[in-house]
Motif scaffolding. Structure first.
Motif, mmCIF file in Angstrom:
data_model
loop_
_atom_site.group_PDB
_atom_site.id
_atom_site.type_symbol
_atom_site.label_atom_id
_atom_site.label_comp_id
_atom_site.label_asym_id
_atom_site.label_seq_id
_atom_site.Cartn_x
_atom_site.Cartn_y
_atom_site.Cartn_z
ATOM 1 N N PHE A 1 33.718 24.889 -18.844
ATOM 2 C CA PHE A 1 32.863 25.268 -18.021
ATOM 3 C C PHE A 1 32.557 26.907 -18.310
ATOM 4 C CE2 PHE A 1 31.580 26.196 -13.906
ATOM 5 C CZ PHE A 1 30.143 25.446 -14.048
ATOM 6 N N TYR A 2 33.409 27.553 -18.564
ATOM 7 C CA TYR A 2 33.007 28.584 -18.119
ATOM 8 C C TYR A 2 32.559 29.278 -19.668
ATOM 9 C CZ TYR A 2 33.617 29.543 -13.375
ATOM 10 O OH TYR A 2 33.975 29.306 -11.967
ATOM 11 N N GLY A 3 33.617 28.995 -20.908
ATOM 12 C CA GLY A 3 32.878 28.774 -22.134
ATOM 13 C C GLY A 3 31.577 28.777 -22.404
ATOM 14 N N PHE A 4 31.540 27.220 -21.861
ATOM 15 C CA PHE A 4 29.698 26.645 -21.903
ATOM 16 C C PHE A 4 28.530 27.762 -21.028
ATOM 17 C CE2 PHE A 4 26.191 23.888 -20.669
ATOM 18 C CZ PHE A 4 25.628 23.445 -22.156
ATOM 19 N N ALA B 1 24.389 31.742 -21.506
ATOM 20 C CA ALA B 1 23.941 33.379 -21.300
ATOM 21 C C ALA B 1 23.389 33.917 -22.378
ATOM 22 C CB ALA B 1 25.024 33.889 -20.336
ATOM 23 N N ALA B 2 24.638 33.736 -23.758
ATOM 24 C CA ALA B 2 24.148 34.307 -24.589
ATOM 25 C C ALA B 2 22.785 34.211 -25.142
ATOM 26 C CB ALA B 2 25.433 34.468 -25.295
ATOM 27 N N THR B 3 22.883 32.926 -25.432
ATOM 28 C CA THR B 3 21.177 32.443 -26.157
ATOM 29 C C THR B 3 20.017 32.633 -25.308
ATOM 30 O OG1 THR B 3 22.220 30.502 -26.609
ATOM 31 C CG2 THR B 3 20.236 31.049 -25.990
ATOM 32 N N ALA B 4 20.332 32.836 -23.312
ATOM 33 C CA ALA B 4 19.353 33.593 -22.843
ATOM 34 C C ALA B 4 19.059 34.714 -22.814
ATOM 35 C CB ALA B 4 19.822 33.053 -21.207
ATOM 36 N N VAL B 5 20.389 34.958 -23.105
ATOM 37 C CA VAL B 5 20.145 36.860 -23.366
ATOM 38 C C VAL B 5 18.978 37.264 -24.440
ATOM 39 C CG1 VAL B 5 20.991 39.051 -23.567
ATOM 40 C CG2 VAL B 5 21.664 38.123 -21.820
ATOM 41 N N ALA B 6 19.562 36.478 -25.247
ATOM 42 C CA ALA B 6 19.055 36.905 -26.460
ATOM 43 C C ALA B 6 17.645 36.189 -26.266
ATOM 44 C CB ALA B 6 19.318 36.488 -27.800
ATOM 45 N N THR B 7 17.063 35.177 -26.037
ATOM 46 C CA THR B 7 15.809 34.959 -25.840
ATOM 47 C C THR B 7 14.856 36.140 -24.758
ATOM 48 O OG1 THR B 7 16.758 32.717 -25.504
ATOM 49 C CG2 THR B 7 14.353 33.061 -24.511
ATOM 50 N N LEU C 1 28.614 37.735 -25.358
ATOM 51 C CA LEU C 1 28.442 36.276 -24.684
ATOM 52 C C LEU C 1 29.112 34.905 -25.400
ATOM 53 C CD1 LEU C 1 25.815 36.757 -21.779
ATOM 54 C CD2 LEU C 1 28.325 37.279 -21.399
ATOM 55 N N GLY C 2 28.917 35.642 -26.968
ATOM 56 C CA GLY C 2 28.551 33.830 -27.656
ATOM 57 C C GLY C 2 29.494 34.328 -28.467
ATOM 58 N N GLY C 3 30.349 35.320 -27.867
ATOM 59 C CA GLY C 3 31.927 35.239 -29.151
ATOM 60 C C GLY C 3 33.359 34.758 -27.580
ATOM 61 N N VAL C 4 32.861 36.026 -26.718
ATOM 62 C CA VAL C 4 33.966 34.835 -25.794
ATOM 63 C C VAL C 4 34.161 34.124 -25.120
ATOM 64 C CG1 VAL C 4 35.057 35.475 -23.447
ATOM 65 C CG2 VAL C 4 34.351 37.499 -24.871
ATOM 66 N N GLY C 5 32.781 33.466 -25.423
ATOM 67 C CA GLY C 5 32.208 31.879 -24.871
ATOM 68 C C GLY C 5 32.710 30.860 -25.278
ATOM 69 N N GLY C 6 32.472 31.430 -27.074
ATOM 70 C CA GLY C 6 32.912 29.898 -28.297
ATOM 71 C C GLY C 6 34.423 30.005 -28.269
ATOM 72 N N VAL C 7 35.514 31.191 -27.906
ATOM 73 C CA VAL C 7 36.559 30.837 -27.861
ATOM 74 C C VAL C 7 36.965 30.527 -26.353
ATOM 75 C CG1 VAL C 7 38.134 31.997 -27.774
ATOM 76 C CG2 VAL C 7 36.266 33.146 -29.273
ATOM 77 N N ALA C 8 36.558 30.669 -25.586
ATOM 78 C CA ALA C 8 36.329 29.724 -24.151
ATOM 79 C C ALA C 8 36.173 28.161 -24.643
ATOM 80 C CB ALA C 8 36.454 30.400 -23.349
ATOM 81 N N LEU C 9 35.218 28.198 -24.565
ATOM 82 C CA LEU C 9 34.907 26.619 -25.361
ATOM 83 C C LEU C 9 35.278 25.816 -26.746
ATOM 84 C CD1 LEU C 9 33.072 24.490 -24.160
ATOM 85 C CD2 LEU C 9 30.743 24.820 -25.665
ATOM 86 N N ALA C 10 36.022 25.726 -27.834
ATOM 87 C CA ALA C 10 36.626 26.023 -28.369
ATOM 88 C C ALA C 10 38.040 25.100 -27.983
ATOM 89 C CB ALA C 10 36.627 26.760 -29.573
ATOM 90 N N LEU C 11 38.822 26.617 -27.551
ATOM 91 C CA LEU C 11 40.147 25.954 -26.802
ATOM 92 C C LEU C 11 40.021 25.193 -25.567
ATOM 93 C CD1 LEU C 11 41.364 30.067 -26.198
ATOM 94 C CD2 LEU C 11 42.502 27.900 -27.763
ATOM 95 N N GLY C 12 39.338 25.378 -24.666
ATOM 96 C CA GLY C 12 39.516 24.498 -23.684
ATOM 97 C C GLY C 12 38.808 22.847 -24.209
ATOM 98 N N THR C 13 38.095 22.999 -25.150
ATOM 99 C CA THR C 13 37.828 21.195 -25.608
ATOM 100 C C THR C 13 38.420 21.012 -26.157
ATOM 101 O OG1 THR C 13 35.744 22.404 -26.893
ATOM 102 C CG2 THR C 13 35.080 21.526 -25.231
ATOM 103 N N ALA C 14 39.404 21.421 -26.996
ATOM 104 C CA ALA C 14 40.497 21.289 -27.598
ATOM 105 C C ALA C 14 41.462 20.985 -27.235
ATOM 106 C CB ALA C 14 41.413 22.242 -28.476
ATOM 107 N N GLY C 15 41.988 21.754 -25.623
ATOM 108 C CA GLY C 15 42.712 21.165 -25.050
ATOM 109 C C GLY C 15 42.874 19.471 -23.894
#
Length: 395
Positions: free
Chosen positions: A248-251, A256-262, A283-297
């Motif tokens: 959830f927070y990774g997503f 947020a990374a996309t919104a800030v980049a926009t 934001l994208g790096g931390v979020g991407g790692v969290a999302l990958a770990l969370g979804t794998a779990g």
């Protein structure tokens, strides 16, 4: 037979008697009502989650109430493992499974446009991966026709060298906009139906704050006792809650990374790529790692979970959504590694294909459960602040 068993048998007979069909439209809804009548006579699980205090405010369970309670359920499994009337008992009470079946039905019932509601039945793992692969192939062919699929993008270059910014906006904005509109229209219909049966009062600031707190903490994935969800062997685990939090927070961080980049691009004229320690990159790096770990779990837990804890028919949809989130996260992280190499065009096409497939399936996949559950929690926060009906209620 004890007095309690006698009362519960009467409640079960009432819920399946000749008047039951007048209230409820589907077998799944009727089964939830039957089980809730039994639970209302027992009330052993009264303190487990929000479902049971809300249940005790009701003597009957027509369609709108069933839809509300089904989306309030977090499927932690605590009530199933505590229930003395669970299978193989003849009453066959399995609230998590019965609620899950109705939840899946509500996603279809409230889908917008209504004609697309059947997509929930077809939104599975194979379809999601096939859609992502097809879109990635389409993008790769477009790049190849421009002679850029094997090109080496300079280290300081940008993926806009392959896909112009305006082209990417033109591709993704309509798909994302439709997804947001479809979800908003669906939850609006759901809100309108459950508002009259949850006191009818408007959502005020204290109720909104409590619901937001419960959503962000995933409060009701603690099993009602803080130890987490149940495994098939009755053991408790907090891993389901932790993996949901990571996903959830990774997503949210990736979004947020996309919104800030926009904002950087349009408000300040700062064009990508952005380097560390820029905010979009962090934001994208931390979020991407969290999302990958969370979804794998979540995928691992989903494959290992006891079928009695949910609706097996929805497993392909669950895994399809998880797979798209995982593919989006990992392909986005892979772009860091591939930047400035011959692999970057192919990795970029894979990432963009995954993102577009995710956006296209958002209104008709498992993402909807978070939106509907948040609405149910908000209505619960409103209802619990109203006086209990005379002679009813947990308090």
């Amino acid at each position: 037979m004890s007095t309690l068993d006698h009362l519960i048998r009467e409640a079960s007979d009432l819920a399946t008697g000749p008047t039951a069909g007048l209230r409820l439209a589907t077998p799944a809804e009727a089964e939830v009502a039957r089980q809730l009548h039994i639970c209302n006579a027992c009330r052993y699980c009264e303190g487990f989650c929000a479902v049971f205090p809300a249940m005790t405010r009701r003597l009957e369970f027509p369609t709108a109430d069933v839809h509300f309670l089904a989306n309030l359920c977090h499927n932690c499994g605590a009530c199933l493992h505590a229930c003395q009337y669970a299978p193989p008992h003849e009453f066959a009470v399995n609230i998590p499974q019965a609620m899950a079946r109705v939840r899946g039905q509500t996603y279809q019932d409230y889908a917008w446009p209504p004609a697309l509601g059947r997509l929930y039945q077809r939104n599975g793992l194979v379809l999601c991966l096939a859609l992502a692969a097809a879109l990635a192939l389409f993008l790769a062919l477009a790049v190849a026709l421009r002679g850029g699929l094997r090109a080496v993008v300079p280290a300081g270059g940008s993926f806009y060298d392959l896909f112009p910014h305006n082209l990417m906006v033109g591709l993704f904005a309509p798909v994302f906009g439709f997804a947001v509109l479809a979800l908003a229209m669906g939850v609006r219909r759901f809100w309108r139906e459950i508002t009259p049966v949850t006191s009818g009062a408007a959502l005020d600031a204290p109720a909104a704050a409590e619901a937001t707190h419960d959503v962000l903490r995933l409060k009701y994935l603690d099993g009602g006792h803080g130890q987490g969800c149940n495994n098939a062997d009755d053991a408790f685990t907090l891993w389901r809650r932790r993996c949901h939090h990571l996903s959830f927070y990774g997503f949210l961080l990736c979004f947020a990374a996309t919104a800030v980049a926009t904002l950087y691009h349009y408000a300040f004229g700062w064009a990508a790529p952005y380097e560390l320690p820029s905010l979009p990159k962090l934001l994208g790096g931390v979020g991407g790692v969290a999302l990958a770990l969370g979804t794998a779990g979540l995928a691992w837990l989903n494959l290992r979970r006891d079928p009695a804890h949910g609706d097996a028919a929805q497993k392909p949809m669950d895994l399809g959504f998880i797979a798209l989130l995982f593919l989006t996260a990992t392909s986005g992280l892979a772009l860091w590694w591939a930047r400035g190499s011959a692999a970057m065009p192919a990795v970029l096409c894979l990432h963009l294909g995954a993102v577009m497939a995710l956006f296209a399936t958002l209104p008709y996949g498992k993402f909807a459960h978070g939106i509907f559950r948040s609405a149910a929690l908000a209505r619960h926060a409103v209802e619990k602040r109203r006086p209990n009906p005379v002679g009813l209620g947990a308090d």
